[in-house]
Design a protein around this motif. Sequence first.
Motif, mmCIF file in Angstrom:
data_model
loop_
_atom_site.group_PDB
_atom_site.id
_atom_site.type_symbol
_atom_site.label_atom_id
_atom_site.label_comp_id
_atom_site.label_asym_id
_atom_site.label_seq_id
_atom_site.Cartn_x
_atom_site.Cartn_y
_atom_site.Cartn_z
ATOM 1 N N THR A 25 10.030 2.998 0.975
ATOM 2 C CA THR A 25 11.285 3.869 1.069
ATOM 3 C C THR A 25 12.145 3.894 2.015
ATOM 4 O OG1 THR A 25 9.840 5.140 -0.622
ATOM 5 C CG2 THR A 25 12.052 6.047 -0.079
ATOM 6 N N GLY B 41 -0.001 -1.861 19.274
ATOM 7 C CA GLY B 41 -0.449 -1.491 20.314
ATOM 8 C C GLY B 41 -1.474 -0.324 20.335
ATOM 9 N N THR B 42 -1.099 0.541 19.069
ATOM 10 C CA THR B 42 -2.105 1.879 18.816
ATOM 11 C C THR B 42 -3.208 1.432 18.022
ATOM 12 O OG1 THR B 42 -0.765 2.161 16.835
ATOM 13 C CG2 THR B 42 0.197 3.377 18.774
ATOM 14 N N SER B 43 -3.452 0.206 17.565
ATOM 15 C CA SER B 43 -4.462 -0.284 17.173
ATOM 16 C C SER B 43 -4.798 -1.970 17.470
ATOM 17 C CB SER B 43 -4.361 0.125 15.563
ATOM 18 O OG SER B 43 -3.727 -1.144 15.057
ATOM 19 N N THR C 152 -0.143 -0.358 11.147
ATOM 20 C CA THR C 152 -1.194 0.774 11.161
ATOM 21 C C THR C 152 -2.140 0.458 10.379
ATOM 22 O OG1 THR C 152 0.223 1.978 10.001
ATOM 23 C CG2 THR C 152 0.216 2.547 12.148
ATOM 24 N N GLU C 153 -2.129 -0.475 9.368
ATOM 25 C CA GLU C 153 -3.120 -1.072 8.543
ATOM 26 C C GLU C 153 -3.978 -2.123 9.232
ATOM 27 O OE1 GLU C 153 -1.270 -2.010 4.609
ATOM 28 O OE2 GLU C 153 0.491 -0.695 5.349
ATOM 29 N N GLY C 154 -4.936 -2.727 8.668
ATOM 30 C CA GLY C 154 -5.401 -3.914 9.454
ATOM 31 C C GLY C 154 -4.677 -5.265 9.097
ATOM 32 N N ARG D 136 11.636 2.731 11.912
ATOM 33 C CA ARG D 136 11.929 3.900 12.645
ATOM 34 C C ARG D 136 13.007 3.420 13.758
ATOM 35 N NH1 ARG D 136 9.939 8.700 12.889
ATOM 36 N NH2 ARG D 136 9.690 9.820 14.714
ATOM 37 N N SER E 157 0.691 -1.332 -0.146
ATOM 38 C CA SER E 157 -0.194 0.076 0.240
ATOM 39 C C SER E 157 0.819 1.128 -0.167
ATOM 40 C CB SER E 157 -0.895 0.190 1.274
ATOM 41 O OG SER E 157 -1.441 -0.956 1.459
ATOM 42 N N PRO E 158 0.152 2.326 -0.277
ATOM 43 C CA PRO E 158 0.945 3.809 -0.100
ATOM 44 C C PRO E 158 1.384 3.742 1.062
ATOM 45 C CG PRO E 158 -0.924 3.966 -1.604
ATOM 46 C CD PRO E 158 -1.044 2.615 -1.076
ATOM 47 N N GLY E 159 2.615 4.261 1.653
ATOM 48 C CA GLY E 159 2.623 4.565 2.956
ATOM 49 C C GLY E 159 3.116 3.460 4.024
ATOM 50 N N LYS F 133 6.610 -1.012 10.821
ATOM 51 C CA LYS F 133 6.030 -0.246 12.100
ATOM 52 C C LYS F 133 5.762 -1.063 13.346
ATOM 53 C CE LYS F 133 4.407 2.833 8.325
ATOM 54 N NZ LYS F 133 3.516 3.768 7.848
ATOM 55 N N LEU G 224 4.544 0.878 16.455
ATOM 56 C CA LEU G 224 3.221 1.234 16.459
ATOM 57 C C LEU G 224 2.083 0.438 16.928
ATOM 58 C CD1 LEU G 224 3.126 4.084 13.765
ATOM 59 C CD2 LEU G 224 3.532 4.285 16.181
#
Lengths: 224, 224
Positions: free
Chosen positions: A45, A172-174, A144-146, A200, A39-41, A167, A170
């Motif tokens: 990169t 635990g944020t969803s 952060t996606e599903g 990151r 997906s984008p994002g 990621k 991240l």
Amino acid sequence: MDKQIALERKVLSENDRIAADVRAQLQDRGIVALNLVSSPGSGKTSLLERTLAALNDELRIGLVAGDVQTENDADRLLKAGGKMVRPIVTNGACHLDAKMIARVLPDFNLDNLDLLFIENVGNLVCPSSFDLGEDMKVVLISTTEGDDKPLKYPSMFRRSSMMIVNKLDLLGTSDFKLGRVTENARQINHDLQIFELSCRTGDGLEAWFDWVRETVAEKRGVLA
Amino acid sequence: MDKQIALERKVLSENDRIAADVRAQLQDRGIVALNLVSSPGSGKTSLLERTLAALNDELRIGLVAGDVQTENDADRLLKAGGKMVRPIVTNGACHLDAKMIARVLPDFNLDNLDLLFIENVGNLVCPSSFDLGEDMKVVLISTTEGDDKPLKYPSMFRRSSMMIVNKLDLLGTSDFKLGRVTENARQINHDLQIFELSCRTGDGLEAWFDWVRETVAEKRGVLA
């Protein structure tokens, strides 16, 4: 729509012919080619930036950065130390095809290359149908996606040999669960190799770097 | 490739004809139709879940949930209280088209509907070309993607009337800047209306709900 399906088949079979030619050129020289899709994002990169920072002195890395518009990704890869970076702006097309790769291949000195990363257009659907002559497709998915994305976009996960879950920081944020994305992905593609990492924080990146090193070394070994 | 371009034009013009018919059916009854588009994982379904929770008692809401595979999103919308939910599984197709919408429209009691949400396939490229008969496209982008997405996928942002920036709660976990995404988006589409919110925390959702209420009321007013 029969006419459309016939035309799609023709386009794909022409693509396969060109992809086979690209593959032959790369195989002849023992170059590992990885087609990064997501997906984008999702962080294609970012992963390449990190990989350049770690392996740029060890391996001769070529990079193709595909985008619908802008050369932003190619610029980022140049800044990250990429020595051989070639942008492809598709001008609206939703995927890279083998012809686009064949067109930029002469810009690389193939005799001076260990590894070619092809960063595809951000799209979890269309790039799955197009062979670019790569050794394998590597699909990225971020936390952060599903975690049901492998079930919802099965073709991409079926045609990829590796899934990178990015990621990790991240998590635990969803409601995204690592166990669930793995289970869903393996349901679609039992043989899928999986890496979990964070571009990151750097968490999990060493295992990916090691895999890249080994894959390049193995290919050289086969050729020697 | 001229043959391919000619065929694409024909497909799009046939799509436009069907979309015009869908639009006429919706306009005649004063139904507001919103076509939600985004990358996979930006939060289209989450936004609809929240919107159902807030407005389901006030407005008569129909939902079309498009996916390449699975009816997961439709199931989530049913669980969230959706009374009129219709899944469309595209079986590989990377976007919804007007014909798919025309096919499910008779399943809705249009005389008993204020608002129709169409959740498109997660794809920031292909759905931009297909008019579904909607009043407007609403493009979602989340703060965990890159803030240069409007520049990299300009067609989608040009053809949308509204941009919703979701996952405000995750702002600061990456280099994503609200000012920059706004600037990039307005560079592509000066008139783009922008909402910033978090489906997770609820932050910013009230403004979106108010906009939905007002848009429905306005359309009824025009019709009365």
